[in-house]
Design an enzyme around this catalytic site. Sequence first.
Site, PDB file in Angstrom:
ATOM      1  CG  PHE A   1      21.778  21.540  35.812  1.00 48.15           C
ATOM      2  CD1 PHE A   1      23.106  21.365  35.476  1.00 48.15           C
ATOM      3  CD2 PHE A   1      20.868  20.569  35.414  1.00 48.15           C
ATOM      4  CE1 PHE A   1      23.525  20.259  34.758  1.00 48.15           C
ATOM      5  CE2 PHE A   1      21.270  19.458  34.696  1.00 48.15           C
ATOM      6  CZ  PHE A   1      22.599  19.300  34.367  1.00 48.15           C
TER       7      PHE A   1
ATOM      8  N   GLY B   1      25.555  15.409  40.089  1.00 51.17           N
ATOM      9  CA  GLY B   1      26.058  15.078  38.766  1.00 51.17           C
ATOM     10  C   GLY B   1      27.509  15.402  38.493  1.00 51.17           C
TER      11      GLY B   1
ATOM     12  NE  ARG C   1      45.812  20.891  45.003  1.00 45.33           N
ATOM     13  CZ  ARG C   1      47.110  20.626  45.092  1.00 45.33           C
ATOM     14  NH1 ARG C   1      47.646  19.716  44.315  1.00 45.33           N
ATOM     15  NH2 ARG C   1      47.863  21.265  45.959  1.00 45.33           N
TER      16      ARG C   1
ATOM     17  N   PRO D   1      40.771  15.634  36.713  1.00 47.67           N
ATOM     18  CG  PRO D   1      43.011  15.714  36.071  1.00 47.67           C
ATOM     19  CD  PRO D   1      42.097  15.116  37.101  1.00 47.67           C
TER      20      PRO D   1
ATOM     21  CD  GLN E   1      30.647  19.834  36.345  1.00 48.60           C
ATOM     22  OE1 GLN E   1      30.323  20.907  36.829  1.00 48.60           O
ATOM     23  NE2 GLN E   1      29.762  18.910  36.048  1.00 48.60           N
TER      24      GLN E   1
ATOM     25  CE  LYS F   1      40.825  30.341  40.954  1.00 47.79           C
ATOM     26  NZ  LYS F   1      41.231  31.663  40.445  1.00 47.79           N
ATOM     27  N   GLY F   2      36.638  25.944  42.431  1.00 51.36           N
ATOM     28  CA  GLY F   2      35.277  25.653  41.969  1.00 51.36           C
ATOM     29  C   GLY F   2      35.147  25.806  40.479  1.00 51.36           C
TER      30      GLY F   2
ATOM     31  N   GLY G   1      31.886  24.242  38.582  1.00 49.00           N
ATOM     32  CA  GLY G   1      30.585  23.905  38.011  1.00 49.00           C
ATOM     33  C   GLY G   1      29.796  25.074  37.460  1.00 49.00           C
ATOM     34  CD  GLU G   2      26.856  27.398  39.861  1.00 53.19           C
ATOM     35  OE1 GLU G   2      26.268  27.583  38.773  1.00 53.19           O
ATOM     36  OE2 GLU G   2      26.284  26.934  40.865  1.00 53.19           O
TER      37      GLU G   2
END
Length: 716
Positions: A218, A445, A606, A610, A616, A679-680, A682-683
């Site tokens: 993290f 992770g 995109r 899924p 996430q 585009k990402g 996780g954050e």
Amino acid sequence: MTGEAVGTAMSRVDGRLKVTGGATYAAEHVIPGLVHGVIVSSTVGRGTITAIDTSKALALSGVLRVLTDFTGVRLAFNPRQVNFFGQPVAIVVATSLEQAEHGASLVEVSYAALPGLTDIDSPAAVPQPAPGNPDYSRGDADAALHEAHTVVDNNFTILRENHNPMELGSTIARWDGGKLTLWDKTQWVLGTQREVAAALGVAVEDVRVISPFVGGAFGNQGRTWEHQLLAAFTAREVGRPVKIVLTRKQMYTGTGYRPTSRQRVAIGADADGRISAIVHEARTETARYAQYAESITELSTFMYGGPNARTQYRLVPVDVNLPTFMRGPGLSTGAFALESSVDQLAHELGIDPIELRLRNEPAVDESNNLPFSSRRLADCYRAGAERFGWSQRRAVPRSREEGDLLIGMGMAAGAYHAFGSGTDVLARIHDDGTAEVFTATSDSGPGTYTSVTQVAADALGLPVSRVRFTLGDSALPRAPMHAGSQTMVSVGSGMFTACNALRDGFVRMAVVDPASPLYGVKPADVSVEGGRLFVTADPGRGETYQQILRRRGRPSMDTTQVWEPGDVGKRFSSYSYGAVFAEVSVDESLGLVRIRRMFAAYDAGRVVSPKLAHSQALSGMVQGIGMSLLESTVLDHRDGRVINANLADYLVPVNADVPELDAVFVNGEDMALDPIGVKGLGEVVMVGVPAAIANAVFNATGRRPLDLPITLDKML
């Protein structure tokens, strides 16, 4: 991008290894001749070491060395003085962990302690400009506030949050002559390789870092910490492989944290809710010996349209260990203040919070006048509101009760910068029809093994089961830090580029070979599926990768390709977006806030995988529950000691705290940002969660939470 793997809700390709114990983490590698190092930590927060008595430790059976002189390794701080409570001051090396731990407990350190400063609210704490975060201004925000129809102006506090991943900070170091190998917990094998080499004064090519599995990070392993450097140093000093694993207590002073913050947000608007001014001022703690800054005020410069905005961010150096990245760094902190303020503005104007946000949707990024590469935040509002049942929310606080409980709904928006970094990928197909792909990224992770394998499989026209992805080794081709939501943009695009090039190489080889059934066909007219190349208009005419390689007597064919993001960051403003919805109950007599349900809608481009993306999203909500209601690191400001440096007293969410959670992703690709349209994620799944919960608490009680975490004492 076409194929059967991308967009499929796959289980993790490395899942069986993890659930059966086959995944080897940093501390689990079996290295012959291994000895154990245990760090002795300082028990004062500031001062100098006057003496270290190691005699009792050295008298123990199994204790080999006690290192007290760190000459020969460059640390972030001066080891001859104490810069923070818990600083490494000695290392005990023994043949077993138990002997090393016992020895460490017997090392006696004498100090000349000095008065320290650990409280950013102290009059002696002096804020200073934050590197890389200049003051921002457009128009005259302060004058516009004075002229606004309605103004909200609040101060917010968030207490320090510490990382508590399952895997502790762990490093094994072994020297073979002048060559160093580290088996390490890290989010960036190449960064650790460079930083360790520099700290030890050796060539980068003489250091190899191996990290195939990371048990949660993290952000806390996005930089190289002292225990990693000291493991390498100690192994060189004792001439044997050394393992150092931080204790849970040492994690609180050894690997960084989300810093304590203070924020002021003021927003002015006209009677129709059009925002005319935003002022956002923030300060956070940092160490004296090094600086860590976050983009706390970033959202306030572009999230909402308006002619006037001003932001200011300051660091407050104090006698503590260095903060670091923690999921949604900076923006999670800033969003709590901004989105709470927008919610209050909507309440005071009598406008629905979603409607007010829609009225202030910008056409361009007004902080830099760049067009958005894509922005589907309005779609997130609408999709989330419909699925969550936002129409059932009662606008008047304290108007919904169930027995002794007050019930409230709240929502908040979030965004996180979408970007990519240069990545190199090696792709290879073998004569048995299997493929291997390689790059030096990590998987802490989120499922990088799986999602990148899906991209590779589709590009090569192979089933996922026949593609093997190798990562986590500095000997592999270049990849950026596994952080900042850039991995799928960077590594995914690199994988797409390399695998396309390899597939096209096979096509070109076949169409010029008279022995191939594809001879003479235009490359554009050839498709690949299931490892077989065929004429698109005549599927019966084709051959497999194996046949092409065997006919030429080649065991394999490979290519290494480079992907670079180019100047997209200069041409577009690129972010992932989200809208988070929460329903809470508040027991007014006990001051107890409980989450009842949460829902979120995300615009992340995109969605490659899924099932992993949904996971996430839920994990971001869980972590946001912790930040909102439970987590805070408590310091004794006399010396900076962390009072609750354990999982008994530092509270993190458990199953009883996690209610009904769900999320959806709005349709859309961002082809301006990268060739695979991602585009990402996780954050951004963390950004907005604390504000949504706080806004729901206000809707339930009429009391605006300005401080995190929202604990019992703040609600009574």
